[in-house]
Design an enzyme around this catalytic site. Structure first.
Site, short mmCIF file in Angstrom:
data_model
loop_
_atom_site.label_atom_id
_atom_site.label_comp_id
_atom_site.label_asym_id
_atom_site.label_seq_id
_atom_site.Cartn_x
_atom_site.Cartn_y
_atom_site.Cartn_z
N HIS A 1 9.56 -1.15 -2.66
CA HIS A 1 8.81 -1.32 -3.91
C HIS A 1 7.56 -2.18 -3.71
CE1 HIS A 1 11.54 -4.94 -4.49
NE2 HIS A 1 10.40 -5.46 -4.92
N ASP B 1 15.47 0.96 -0.86
CA ASP B 1 14.36 0.05 -1.15
C ASP B 1 13.94 -0.73 0.10
OD1 ASP B 1 12.31 -1.09 -2.58
OD2 ASP B 1 13.57 -2.57 -3.58
N GLY C 1 8.28 -11.98 -5.53
CA GLY C 1 7.62 -12.56 -4.35
C GLY C 1 8.62 -12.84 -3.24
N ASN C 2 9.90 -13.03 -3.59
CA ASN C 2 10.95 -13.15 -2.57
C ASN C 2 11.33 -11.77 -2.03
OD1 ASN C 2 11.89 -15.81 -4.32
ND2 ASN C 2 12.27 -15.99 -2.14
N SER C 3 10.98 -10.72 -2.76
CA SER C 3 11.33 -9.36 -2.35
C SER C 3 10.94 -9.11 -0.91
CB SER C 3 10.63 -8.33 -3.23
OG SER C 3 11.12 -8.37 -4.53
#
Length: 187
Positions: free
Chosen positions: A34, A64, A135-137
């Site tokens: 994503h 993902d 933002g941790n993704s």
């Protein structure tokens, strides 16, 4: 337990940013699909201030996961740990770059559960209470040995729920890696 900050970093696209980490010494990076979707490349911002351009080489929207590649050799990569060794109650670190906060952050939590979570996609998922924010993704979820047990993916957001976060297991990540890089060996 410490988080090896040279192996994980901030990723920046045209309109999105997140986290990623090296999975091979040859510059292969893991992050979330994503974050990479709709981009040709992402800017890699290392904690040292060094900047690299990463080309998107594979997207697995079901899990993902995105794989990126930067030119070069001898990158400090993280080790992927066997999901079969992950247990509820185990201490974990989620590392990344939460939007609105300081970059290169670490949050501590425990593994709440390991198993299938069809709402997130195929594969084994790790539920944790380690804080994950936008933002941790794409950042790594580390065990006490500093090994990657998962890739931080999503935070469950419901009115009566807090502190439930998910990472695709390292086993799920390795399945995606082996599709693009069969030389990594059999599953």
């Amino acid at each position: 337990m410490s988080a090896p900050s040279q192996q994980w970093f901030r990723l920046k696209g045209l309109a999105k940013s997140g986290s990623g980490f090296f999975v091979t010494e040859k510059g292969v990076i893991a992050t979330n699909a994503h974050l990479a979707r709709g981009e040709n490349s992402l800017l890699v911002l290392l904690a040292s201030g060094r900047q690299l351009t990463a080309k998107i080489v594979h997207l697995d929207p079901d899990r993902d996961v995105a794989l990126l590649k930067v030119e070069g050799d001898d990158f400090p990569c993280l080790t992927l740990a066997a999901t079969s060794n992950v247990r509820p109650g185990e201490t974990v670190l989620a590392v990344g770059n939460p939007g609105g906060g300081m970059p290169f952050t670490v949050t501590k939590g425990i593994v709440s559960a390991v198993g299938k979570f069809s709402a997130a996609g195929p594969g084994l998922w790790i539920q944790t209470d380690a804080s994950l924010n936008p933002g941790n993704s794409g950042g790594p979820l580390l065990n006490s040995a500093g090994e990657v047990i998962g890739i931080d993916t999503l935070k469950l957001e419901r009115r009566s729920v807090s502190g439930i976060n998910f990472a695709l297991s390292a086993t799920g990540l390795l399945a995606v890696l082996r599709k693009s890089y069969p030389a990594l060996g059999p599953e």
